[in-house]
Motif scaffolding. Structure first.
Motif, PDB file in Angstrom:
ATOM      1  N   HIS A  75       0.799  -1.408  -0.108  1.00  0.00           N
ATOM      2  CA  HIS A  75       0.010  -0.187   0.079  1.00  0.00           C
ATOM      3  C   HIS A  75       0.867   1.252   0.174  1.00  0.00           C
ATOM      4  O   HIS A  75       0.195   2.419   0.311  1.00  0.00           O
ATOM      5  CB  HIS A  75      -1.087  -0.009   1.271  1.00  0.00           C
ATOM      6  CG  HIS A  75      -2.022  -1.008   1.091  1.00  0.00           C
ATOM      7  ND1 HIS A  75      -1.716  -2.316   1.653  1.00  0.00           N
ATOM      8  CD2 HIS A  75      -3.190  -0.947   0.527  1.00  0.00           C
ATOM      9  CE1 HIS A  75      -2.755  -2.988   1.593  1.00  0.00           C
ATOM     10  NE2 HIS A  75      -3.711  -2.369   0.961  1.00  0.00           N
ATOM     11  N   GLN A  78      -0.125   4.548  -1.789  1.00  0.00           N
ATOM     12  CA  GLN A  78      -1.341   5.191  -0.997  1.00  0.00           C
ATOM     13  C   GLN A  78      -0.708   6.364  -0.181  1.00  0.00           C
ATOM     14  O   GLN A  78      -1.096   7.571  -0.031  1.00  0.00           O
ATOM     15  CB  GLN A  78      -2.305   4.404  -0.092  1.00  0.00           C
ATOM     16  CG  GLN A  78      -3.251   3.349  -0.981  1.00  0.00           C
ATOM     17  CD  GLN A  78      -4.100   2.562  -0.093  1.00  0.00           C
ATOM     18  OE1 GLN A  78      -3.973   2.346   0.962  1.00  0.00           O
ATOM     19  NE2 GLN A  78      -5.155   2.264  -0.827  1.00  0.00           N
ATOM     20  N   ARG A 108      -8.511  -6.638  10.338  1.00  0.00           N
ATOM     21  CA  ARG A 108      -9.129  -5.204   9.698  1.00  0.00           C
ATOM     22  C   ARG A 108      -8.726  -4.245  10.649  1.00  0.00           C
ATOM     23  O   ARG A 108      -8.244  -4.494  12.023  1.00  0.00           O
ATOM     24  CB  ARG A 108     -10.595  -5.210   9.939  1.00  0.00           C
ATOM     25  CG  ARG A 108     -11.263  -6.049   8.714  1.00  0.00           C
ATOM     26  CD  ARG A 108     -12.692  -5.747   8.647  1.00  0.00           C
ATOM     27  NE  ARG A 108     -13.477  -6.510   7.456  1.00  0.00           N
ATOM     28  CZ  ARG A 108     -13.633  -7.869   7.567  1.00  0.00           C
ATOM     29  NH1 ARG A 108     -13.658  -8.342   8.828  1.00  0.00           N
ATOM     30  NH2 ARG A 108     -14.148  -8.562   6.634  1.00  0.00           N
ATOM     31  N   GLU A 130      -6.574   7.687   6.992  1.00  0.00           N
ATOM     32  CA  GLU A 130      -7.472   7.062   6.254  1.00  0.00           C
ATOM     33  C   GLU A 130      -7.288   6.126   5.404  1.00  0.00           C
ATOM     34  O   GLU A 130      -8.007   5.089   5.548  1.00  0.00           O
ATOM     35  CB  GLU A 130      -8.232   8.238   5.496  1.00  0.00           C
ATOM     36  CG  GLU A 130      -8.895   9.336   6.128  1.00  0.00           C
ATOM     37  CD  GLU A 130      -9.281  10.645   5.530  1.00  0.00           C
ATOM     38  OE1 GLU A 130      -9.136  10.719   4.275  1.00  0.00           O
ATOM     39  OE2 GLU A 130      -9.848  11.481   6.036  1.00  0.00           O
ATOM     40  N   LYS A 131      -6.123   6.179   4.970  1.00  0.00           N
ATOM     41  CA  LYS A 131      -5.483   5.004   4.002  1.00  0.00           C
ATOM     42  C   LYS A 131      -5.463   3.854   4.852  1.00  0.00           C
ATOM     43  O   LYS A 131      -5.783   2.608   4.443  1.00  0.00           O
ATOM     44  CB  LYS A 131      -4.285   5.411   3.127  1.00  0.00           C
ATOM     45  CG  LYS A 131      -4.613   6.514   2.170  1.00  0.00           C
ATOM     46  CD  LYS A 131      -5.505   6.370   1.145  1.00  0.00           C
ATOM     47  CE  LYS A 131      -5.666   7.378   0.485  1.00  0.00           C
ATOM     48  NZ  LYS A 131      -6.712   7.539  -0.633  1.00  0.00           N
ATOM     49  N   ARG A 133      -6.765   2.847   7.392  1.00  0.00           N
ATOM     50  CA  ARG A 133      -7.862   2.211   7.937  1.00  0.00           C
ATOM     51  C   ARG A 133      -8.600   1.184   6.858  1.00  0.00           C
ATOM     52  O   ARG A 133      -9.488   0.607   7.218  1.00  0.00           O
ATOM     53  CB  ARG A 133      -8.885   3.368   8.351  1.00  0.00           C
ATOM     54  CG  ARG A 133      -8.887   4.019   9.603  1.00  0.00           C
ATOM     55  CD  ARG A 133      -9.869   4.838  10.120  1.00  0.00           C
ATOM     56  NE  ARG A 133      -9.349   5.803  11.079  1.00  0.00           N
ATOM     57  CZ  ARG A 133      -9.244   7.142  10.660  1.00  0.00           C
ATOM     58  NH1 ARG A 133      -9.553   7.804   9.523  1.00  0.00           N
ATOM     59  NH2 ARG A 133      -8.433   7.793  11.443  1.00  0.00           N
ATOM     60  N   THR A 134      -8.308   1.487   5.825  1.00  0.00           N
ATOM     61  CA  THR A 134      -8.852   0.483   4.633  1.00  0.00           C
ATOM     62  C   THR A 134      -7.960  -0.867   4.332  1.00  0.00           C
ATOM     63  O   THR A 134      -8.392  -1.544   3.731  1.00  0.00           O
ATOM     64  CB  THR A 134      -9.051   1.277   3.446  1.00  0.00           C
ATOM     65  OG1 THR A 134      -7.539   1.388   2.903  1.00  0.00           O
ATOM     66  CG2 THR A 134      -9.702   2.479   3.335  1.00  0.00           C
ATOM     67  N   TRP A 135      -6.776  -0.974   4.738  1.00  0.00           N
ATOM     68  CA  TRP A 135      -5.995  -1.924   4.743  1.00  0.00           C
ATOM     69  C   TRP A 135      -6.410  -3.345   5.581  1.00  0.00           C
ATOM     70  O   TRP A 135      -7.147  -3.125   6.337  1.00  0.00           O
ATOM     71  CB  TRP A 135      -4.344  -1.761   5.469  1.00  0.00           C
ATOM     72  CG  TRP A 135      -3.899  -0.479   4.568  1.00  0.00           C
ATOM     73  CD1 TRP A 135      -4.156   0.152   3.422  1.00  0.00           C
ATOM     74  CD2 TRP A 135      -2.685  -0.022   4.936  1.00  0.00           C
ATOM     75  NE1 TRP A 135      -3.476   1.180   3.192  1.00  0.00           N
ATOM     76  CE2 TRP A 135      -2.477   1.022   4.054  1.00  0.00           C
ATOM     77  CE3 TRP A 135      -1.554  -0.350   5.921  1.00  0.00           C
ATOM     78  CZ2 TRP A 135      -1.104   1.837   3.982  1.00  0.00           C
ATOM     79  CZ3 TRP A 135      -0.525   0.293   6.067  1.00  0.00           C
ATOM     80  CH2 TRP A 135      -0.059   1.394   5.024  1.00  0.00           C
ATOM     81  N   GLU A 136      -6.321  -4.332   4.951  1.00  0.00           N
ATOM     82  CA  GLU A 136      -6.454  -5.640   5.628  1.00  0.00           C
ATOM     83  C   GLU A 136      -5.193  -6.342   5.959  1.00  0.00           C
ATOM     84  O   GLU A 136      -4.347  -6.445   4.761  1.00  0.00           O
ATOM     85  CB  GLU A 136      -7.432  -6.413   4.697  1.00  0.00           C
ATOM     86  CG  GLU A 136      -8.792  -6.047   4.871  1.00  0.00           C
ATOM     87  CD  GLU A 136      -9.983  -6.944   4.238  1.00  0.00           C
ATOM     88  OE1 GLU A 136      -9.714  -7.958   4.437  1.00  0.00           O
ATOM     89  OE2 GLU A 136     -10.781  -6.365   3.707  1.00  0.00           O
TER      90      GLU A 136
END
Length: 158
Positions: A75, A78, A108, A130-131, A133-136
């Motif tokens: 990521h 990002q 998550r 914010e970015k 928070r979208t990672w898994e």
């Protein structure tokens, strides 16, 4: 160009979905025809060498440091986006941002926030949070939570 737009219009009567697709395609053809001389006002794209590196991460929990590093690497674009977006407004921006996030038992991210910064740029800090928070991530062993404190170091050259 106009002939093609008019030829596509009869397709509109088949269904609402087809109508939307045909209309979107027609608009795209018309818009593209007039874009050759248009220029945006974002400014000139700068060709710069951007270095984003990590300091020593601190990981509390049962998830291997290497697994976390792989997700971060996947990521990195990002994170770079957040920094480059701020560089447009503030050329020469640099510094270190310590981010902290919590990984749930499901892998998550439940919380992400800056914990310290020498950059002092809330826009970059907020964007990175914010970015993240979208990672898994892979599920932690035993299903517990993992707290990660990860320093991102930003600098430009050129």
């Amino acid at each position: 160009m106009t002939t093609k737009v008019l030829q596509m219009m009869p397709v509109v009567s088949r269904s609402a979905s087809t109508a939307r697709c045909a209309l979107a395609a027609a608009c795209a053809v018309v818009l593209l025809a007039g874009c050759e001389s248009m220029t945006g006002n974002l400014g000139k794209k700068m060709d710069r060498d951007i270095n984003i590196s990590a300091g020593n991460p601190v990981i509390m929990g049962s998830l291997d440091k290497e697994l976390i590093r792989r997700v971060i690497e996947a990521h990195k674009a990002q994170i770079r986006y957040c920094y480059e977006k701020a560089l447009v407004r503030t050329p020469g921006l640099f510094g270190k941002i310590d981010m902290e996030w919590t990984i749930t038992g499901e892998g998550r991210v439940s919380d992400s926030k800056p914990k310290g910064s020498t950059m002092q740029n809330p826009e970059v800090e907020r964007c990175i949070a914010e970015k993240i928070r979208t990672w898994e991530f892979p599920k932690p062993k035993g299903g517990g939570i993992v707290v990660v404190r990860y320093p991102f170091v930003f600098k430009t050259a050129g």
